[in-house]
Design an enzyme around this catalytic site. Structure first.
Site, short mmCIF file in Angstrom:
data_model
loop_
_atom_site.label_atom_id
_atom_site.label_comp_id
_atom_site.label_asym_id
_atom_site.label_seq_id
_atom_site.Cartn_x
_atom_site.Cartn_y
_atom_site.Cartn_z
N HIS A 1 5.35 -11.30 -31.60
CA HIS A 1 4.58 -12.53 -31.84
C HIS A 1 4.48 -13.25 -30.51
O HIS A 1 5.47 -13.36 -29.79
CB HIS A 1 5.31 -13.38 -32.88
CG HIS A 1 4.48 -14.49 -33.43
ND1 HIS A 1 4.10 -15.57 -32.69
CD2 HIS A 1 3.94 -14.68 -34.66
CE1 HIS A 1 3.38 -16.39 -33.44
NE2 HIS A 1 3.27 -15.86 -34.65
N ARG B 1 -1.78 -22.99 -33.11
CA ARG B 1 -3.06 -22.66 -32.45
C ARG B 1 -4.22 -22.80 -33.43
O ARG B 1 -5.28 -23.27 -33.09
CB ARG B 1 -2.99 -21.25 -31.85
CG ARG B 1 -2.19 -21.22 -30.56
CD ARG B 1 -1.91 -19.80 -30.10
NE ARG B 1 -0.87 -19.17 -30.89
CZ ARG B 1 -0.89 -17.92 -31.34
NH1 ARG B 1 -1.92 -17.16 -31.07
NH2 ARG B 1 0.11 -17.44 -32.05
#
Ligand code: FAD
Length: 598
Positions: A235, A255
């Protein structure tokens, strides 16, 4: 030998989303069902899931549908997914989410009162059903309540160390109570593995102590194959500071909700890393990327929302080029992009996580983040419709199963995977058990052998401490089989793994069987070593770069490898062998989805 014995139709190993959903399905199909889990019920990995469940419900975007979700999933996995799994997953995920709601899950809503859906990397439309950034908690709470209300038996804080088989297939499982150290055996014609992943093979990981690859290893030892183990997802955004919390996840929702990545010069560097494969659908300028949040129809997605493998590699390159943050990551900035109140409402767990663990107020300053081992795409090779492994009576669902996510999983597609394939595995396991009712029996010699193996670390003296060996394995995988790989490094890793296996065979533990974490780790380590060997062998064999597997010595994506799976099986002498297998080809009517430009 003192041994507690039970008999069931279906034993589910693991009480995360996949295990609980499987148990509910098996019970509803009329099977006497038990769930066994290493930790307390409700503490499985699933509870940590933050962002949401991907399902093409079309609540945010009426244009969304299973075909678009299928396409995104296959493209995100660089077309190495088992097409049939990706199809079933995309088609059934919306029903599984609605079913959760019927069972009491409370999702966040749109202004019209529909289940709200948020944006995530690689998904064309906003499609993650969520509960703030605590979606996994709601999912597990709902499934757990239903499991208990239905009367499924739960064995918690109980570890399975062996699967038992005869010539016809599965006969049951053997394990021990973590608290007392006493042995327990379950006679059952069907066993569903739902044990999650392998993150603890790596030094920096978002995974908890439970993720030692037990299910992968148990399946392999029982004769099943593991497909595409080389694909490990890093990740892009784990915490990097302070050291005690390194690896803890920073959800992609940061995000999705407007956060951007910057290097030490303050540049939004993701614009420099847009691969041709995704260029058409990615914004070219910061202005276009920023407009996308308010007008998604007329603008393309920000590059920060490219699939995880792309973002993780970009961060890795920035840090290597000397443009990283003070503690070896990059900056993730939502503070200058969204009002403090918005951040606290949309990302409450992230706000508290940084405040409490790093003394950083994410509404006022940037976070420092870097890649962390998060998920394994590889896993038990299963039949897409039934989740059956090649060993009769053995089923696998959730992170322990392979095929669904190809070379890279999209965020949100795990929680939906757990529900879709957990349900299918439970139903198929119940059906298999009904056919084998009354004919399976546990062999006494196999039980005695399993007990002897479990007690062996107490019998030896002067051996090493299991924690030292685990640290050495984690360092090896981190340094030599990490985000960027080369043949000489992986050969070195395999040599080290062979040496570690000898050290594990000589381990000794002190004390007695009552709650003894050193002993527990000594029993987990052979699993962790076996899966690490599978990862390294498959990664060495795949001479291309694709998704969660990047070879510095083979940087191109090779069409021939795009038609090839790698399957690990066990050799007679206990080693691992890797074989090429053709990737199942999708039928033409599905292949059309990729021409539609949906
Ligand atoms: P788990 O939930 O991990 O359950 C495994 C179970 O197996 C546990 O009960 C464990 O005790 C048991 N077990 C293991 N070995 C044994 C053994 N030998 N004997 C007995 N029991 C055993 N995915 C998404 O789709 N959306 C997200 O927003 C998301 N966020 C995430 C955030 C974090 C921090 C992490 C770490 C992951 C996230 N993921 C997300 C991924 C997702 O949560 C996992 O892939 C998923 O929960 C795995 O579920 P599972 O049912 O396969 O395994």
């Amino acid at each position: 030998m003192e041994l507690e014995r039970h008999a069931y139709d279906v034993v589910v190993v693991g009480a995360g989303g996949a295990g609980l959903r499987a148990a509910i399905a098996a019970h509803e199909a009329g099977a006497r069902t038990a769930v066994v889990c290493k930790s307390l019920l409700g503490k499985a990995h699933t509870v940590m899931a933050e962002g949401g469940i991907a399902a093409a419900m079309g609540n945010a975007w009426p244009e969304d549908g299973w075909r678009v979700h299928f396409r995104d999933t296959m493209r995100g996995g660089k077309m190495l997914n088992h097409w049939r799994m990706a199809q079933i997953h995309a088609q059934e995920a919306p029903d599984r989410v609605r079913e959760l709601e019927d069972w009491g899950a409370l999702f966040d809503r749109t202004p019209d009162g529909l289940i709200s859906q948020r944006d995530f990397g690689g998904h064309r439309y906003a499609r993650l059903a969520h509960v703030g950034d605590r979606t996994g908690l709601e999912l597990i709470r709902t499934l757990q309540q239903r499991t208990v209300a239905l009367g499924v038996d739960v064995f918690m804080e109980c570890t399975v160390t062996r699967l038992l088989t005869d010539d016809e297939g599965v006969t049951g499982a053997f394990g021990y109570w973590r608290e007392s150290g006493r042995f327990v055996a379950w006679e059952a014609p069907s066993v569903v593995l739902a044990t999650g992943g392998i993150g603890k093979a790596y030094k920096v990981t978002s995974n908890s102590w439970e993720y030692t690859g037990d299910g992968h290893s148990l399946a392999l030892q029982a004769g099943a194959g593991l497909v595409n183990m080389e694909f490990v997802q890093f990740h892009p955004t784990g915490m990097v500071w302070p050291p005690s919390v390194r690896g803890i996840l920073v959800t992609e929702s940061v995000r999705g909700d407007g956060g951007v990545l910057r290097n030490s010069a303050g540049n939004r560097f993701m614009f420099d890393y847009i691969p041709d494969y995704f260029r058409k659908e990615t914004a070219e300028t910061e202005d276009e990327a920023d407009r996308w949040y308010d007008d998604k129809k007329n603008n393309r997605r920000p590059p920060e929302l490219l699939p995880r493998d792309e973002v993780a590699r970009a961060i890795n390159s920035e840090v290597k080029a000397g443009r990283g943050s003070p503690h070896g990551g990059v900056f993730l900035d939502i503070a200058t992009r969204r009002p403090a109140e918005y951040v606290r409402r949309r990302l409450p767990s992230m706000y508290h996580q940084f405040k409490e663990l790093a003394d950083v107020d994410i509404t006022a300053e940037a976070m420092e983040v870097g890649p962390t081992c998060h998920y394994v795409m590889g896993g038990v090779e299963v039949d897409p419709d039934t989740a059956a492994a090649s060993v009769p009576g053995l089923f696998a669902a959730g992170e322990v199963a392979g095929g669904m996510h190809g070379s890279n999983r999209l965020g949100g597609n795990s929680l939906s995977d757990l529900l879709v394939f957990g349900r299918r595995a439970g139903a198929a396991a119940a059906e298999h058990a009904a056919k084998r009712a009354g004919v399976v029996a546990l062999a006494e010699e196999a039980l005695a052998d399993a007990a002897r193996a479990a007690l062996a670390p107490f019998e030896r003296e002067g051996g090493e401490n299991p924690y030292t060996v685990q640290l050495d394995l984690q360092q090896t995988m981190h340094d030599l089989v990490g985000i960027i790989r080369t043949a000489p490094e992986m050969e070195q890793a395999l040599a080290r793994i062979a040496a570690l296996r000898e050290r594990v065979a000589a381990l000794s533990v002190e004390g007695h069987r009552q709650y003894n974490p050193g002993w527990h780790l000594a029993l987990d380590l052979p699993h962790l070593l076996l899966v690490s060997e599978c990862i390294a062998r498959a990664a060495l064999a795949r001479e291309e770069s694709r998704g969660g597997h990047t070879r510095d010595d083979f940087p191109a994506t090779d069409p021939e490898w795009g038609r090839t799976n790698l399957v690990c099986t066990r050799t007679a002498d206990g080693g691992v062998t890797v074989a090429r297998q053709p990737l199942p080809q999708m039928p033409p009517e599905l292949a059309e989805v990729f021409e539609e430009g949906t």
